[in-house]
Scaffold this motif. Structure first.
Motif, mmCIF file in Angstrom:
data_model
loop_
_atom_site.group_PDB
_atom_site.id
_atom_site.type_symbol
_atom_site.label_atom_id
_atom_site.label_comp_id
_atom_site.label_asym_id
_atom_site.label_seq_id
_atom_site.Cartn_x
_atom_site.Cartn_y
_atom_site.Cartn_z
ATOM 1 N N ALA A 277 0.833 -1.209 0.000
ATOM 2 C CA ALA A 277 0.000 0.000 0.000
ATOM 3 C C ALA A 277 0.865 1.257 0.000
ATOM 4 O O ALA A 277 0.549 2.242 -0.676
ATOM 5 C CB ALA A 277 -0.929 -0.008 1.213
ATOM 6 N N ALA A 278 1.964 1.238 0.757
ATOM 7 C CA ALA A 278 2.856 2.400 0.793
ATOM 8 C C ALA A 278 3.489 2.644 -0.574
ATOM 9 O O ALA A 278 3.578 3.788 -1.039
ATOM 10 C CB ALA A 278 3.929 2.197 1.854
ATOM 11 N N ILE A 279 3.915 1.571 -1.234
ATOM 12 C CA ILE A 279 4.551 1.720 -2.546
ATOM 13 C C ILE A 279 3.551 2.236 -3.581
ATOM 14 O O ILE A 279 3.834 3.168 -4.349
ATOM 15 C CB ILE A 279 5.159 0.373 -2.990
ATOM 16 N N VAL A 280 2.353 1.648 -3.598
ATOM 17 C CA VAL A 280 1.347 2.048 -4.584
ATOM 18 C C VAL A 280 0.888 3.483 -4.329
ATOM 19 O O VAL A 280 0.737 4.289 -5.263
ATOM 20 C CB VAL A 280 0.170 1.064 -4.545
ATOM 21 N N GLU A 281 0.656 3.837 -3.072
ATOM 22 C CA GLU A 281 0.203 5.184 -2.747
ATOM 23 C C GLU A 281 1.270 6.220 -3.092
ATOM 24 O O GLU A 281 0.953 7.323 -3.580
ATOM 25 C CB GLU A 281 -0.148 5.265 -1.266
ATOM 26 N N THR A 282 2.527 5.891 -2.871
ATOM 27 C CA THR A 282 3.611 6.810 -3.235
ATOM 28 C C THR A 282 3.683 7.005 -4.748
ATOM 29 O O THR A 282 3.854 8.132 -5.229
ATOM 30 C CB THR A 282 4.949 6.281 -2.712
ATOM 31 N N SER A 283 3.540 5.917 -5.488
ATOM 32 C CA SER A 283 3.559 6.031 -6.949
ATOM 33 C C SER A 283 2.405 6.893 -7.448
ATOM 34 O O SER A 283 2.582 7.728 -8.343
ATOM 35 C CB SER A 283 3.475 4.634 -7.578
ATOM 36 N N TYR A 284 1.218 6.720 -6.855
ATOM 37 C CA TYR A 284 0.078 7.535 -7.264
ATOM 38 C C TYR A 284 0.300 9.007 -6.924
ATOM 39 O O TYR A 284 -0.049 9.892 -7.711
ATOM 40 C CB TYR A 284 -1.185 7.021 -6.568
ATOM 41 N N THR A 285 0.895 9.285 -5.761
ATOM 42 C CA THR A 285 1.143 10.676 -5.375
ATOM 43 C C THR A 285 2.096 11.353 -6.351
ATOM 44 O O THR A 285 1.879 12.497 -6.772
ATOM 45 C CB THR A 285 1.714 10.734 -3.958
ATOM 46 N N HIS A 286 3.157 10.661 -6.730
ATOM 47 C CA HIS A 286 4.095 11.226 -7.713
ATOM 48 C C HIS A 286 3.405 11.458 -9.058
ATOM 49 O O HIS A 286 3.642 12.475 -9.720
ATOM 50 C CB HIS A 286 5.288 10.287 -7.888
ATOM 51 N N TYR A 287 2.548 10.524 -9.458
ATOM 52 C CA TYR A 287 1.851 10.681 -10.739
ATOM 53 C C TYR A 287 0.898 11.866 -10.685
ATOM 54 O O TYR A 287 0.791 12.645 -11.643
ATOM 55 C CB TYR A 287 1.095 9.394 -11.062
ATOM 56 N N ALA A 288 0.157 12.001 -9.575
ATOM 57 C CA ALA A 288 -0.802 13.108 -9.450
ATOM 58 C C ALA A 288 -0.098 14.459 -9.459
ATOM 59 O O ALA A 288 -0.635 15.445 -9.977
ATOM 60 C CB ALA A 288 -1.623 12.941 -8.172
ATOM 61 N N ARG A 289 1.093 14.539 -8.882
ATOM 62 C CA ARG A 289 1.841 15.805 -8.891
ATOM 63 C C ARG A 289 2.398 16.118 -10.268
ATOM 64 O O ARG A 289 2.511 17.285 -10.649
ATOM 65 C CB ARG A 289 2.980 15.721 -7.885
ATOM 66 N N ALA A 290 2.727 15.095 -11.044
ATOM 67 C CA ALA A 290 3.340 15.321 -12.349
ATOM 68 C C ALA A 290 2.321 15.598 -13.443
ATOM 69 O O ALA A 290 2.669 16.194 -14.463
ATOM 70 C CB ALA A 290 4.192 14.118 -12.743
ATOM 71 N N HIS A 291 1.077 15.180 -13.253
ATOM 72 C CA HIS A 291 0.053 15.353 -14.281
ATOM 73 C C HIS A 291 -1.076 16.210 -13.719
ATOM 74 O O HIS A 291 -1.586 15.934 -12.632
ATOM 75 C CB HIS A 291 -0.494 14.001 -14.740
#
Length: 375
Positions: free
Chosen positions: A99-113
């Motif tokens: 969950a930590a890995i997936v949530e971190t990946s989503y946070t980076h994606y949301a900030r970049a797009h």
């Protein structure tokens, strides 16, 4: 003394070492989280400190319990219980890390797009992926727990031999559930509907609040929740107002008198929209779309950036236009046309003809004008 110190050292040492390692790990994660504000990874990993300590304690007790020589008659049962705790805590820890890995990946994606539609799509996929991972890890953990019992290991061969028949029976029995699961995966990766989309389902307008592998929840404008199987969205048509761009065009209707000042209404509509913060400034218009013998139908078109704003613009335009018409042009509002009835004081003569004050009878022609009939 040895019988007392040995279990005390083994059990107490395992617990003390667990607390020490847990405190040291948590301290390192807090420092890493304070140092790296751009990623939530370290803060999310701290959520797994409880299963992490359980794994450490259960592993150390499981490995050193033979040296404790405590309750030797129940050694097998205690060892199996520690194994069950170890497996359960390990599965819990794996889910927390994933969950930590997936949530971190989503946070980076949301900030970049910055595209909200793409972000909602990824959010939907991430949510369903996490549910699948949790389900798989849970099934594996339960299977591992069952295999710690000798009776279950002996029954494994017969279970594998009959797996084909069981699979057919389970597939027939759980046909609806399986169809919903596949529909959930299709929604997640087919971009049909996403969390946060504005949809209209069975005449109900609302926002998609939750998507799972089997059901979907829509939160309506009046705070109700509509829960339906995800297979509904793959088998029946529905409106998705957030598909593509969220921009929308709203319609406002009025039924007015034929004498309504249309040019003044267009100017007033422009003034109302300029004062309305929800209007996006793209377009507007006012036209007569229909007429009846007593009224005409006037339609105004307004635009907004999303469904919420277009609702605000519509109700604002409707209310302010009606108020302006009632104050400045009351004749423009619908009216019921009536005429005073002329009472004719007549008397009947001997031949059955009606006379007014003894004069000749009066009739109305096709245009409604009074005429006198002469003999």
């Amino acid at each position: 003394m040895e019988n007392i110190l040995r279990p005390l050292i083994v059990v107490g040492g395992s617990v003390l070492l667990t607390l020490l390692l847990g405190w040291a790990t948590d301290l390192l994660l807090r420092k890493a989280d304070a140092r790296h504000h751009e990623t939530p990874m370290w803060g999310l990993l701290r959520r797994g400190r409880i299963p992490y300590q359980l794994v450490l304690c259960a592993a150390m007790l499981r490995g050193a319990y033979d040296e404790a020589q405590l309750l030797e008659r129940h050694e097998v049962a205690i060892g199996r219980a520690l194994s069950l705790v170890l497996i359960g805590a390990a599965a819990w820890l794996v889910i927390r890390i994933a969950a930590a890995i997936v949530e971190t990946s989503y946070t980076h994606y949301a900030r970049a797009h910055r595209d909200p539609a793409r972000v909602r799509r990824v959010r939907t996929q991430v949510t369903l992926i996490m549910r699948v991972v949790a389900a798989v890890v849970g099934v594996v953990a339960v299977a591992a727990m069952l295999l710690t019992f000798p009776a279950m290991r002996a029954a494994g061969a017969s279970l594998l031999a009959s797996a084909g028949i069981l699979g057919i029976v389970a597939g027939v029995a759980a046909q609806s559930t399986l169809s919903n699961m596949f529909a959930g995966l299709q929604i997640a990766f087919g971009d049909m509907v996403r969390i946060g989309d504005t949809v209209v389902v069975d005449g109900e307008w609302g926002t998609v609040e939750e998507i799972t592998l089997t059901f979907l929840t829509v939160r309506t404008w009046d705070e109700r929740r509509i829960t339906m199987p995800v297979s509904y969205f793959t088998s029946k048509p529905f409106e998705n107002w957030s598909r593509g761009t969220p921009q929308m065009t709203g319609i406002v209707y009025w039924h007015l008198d034929h004498m309504a000042p249309l040019d003044a209404m267009r100017d007033k509509l422009r003034d109302i929209l300029r004062e309305c913060a929800a209007w996006d400034g793209r377009a507007y218009g006012l036209d007569v779309t229909d007429t009846t013998p007593t009224t005409m139908q006037v339609r105004a078109l307004v635009t907004a950036k999303d469904a919420d704003d277009v609702w605000t613009v519509r109700v604002t335009v409707r209310e302010r236009m009606i108020r302006w018409l009632s104050e400045e042009h009351p004749y423009a509002l619908p009216r019921v046309n009536t005429a005073d009835a002329a009472l004719l004081h007549s008397r009947s003569n001997g031949n059955g003809n009606s006379h007014s004050n003894g004069g000749p009878p009066r009739q109305r022609d096709g245009l409604g004008h009074a005429t006198t009939k002469h003999r």
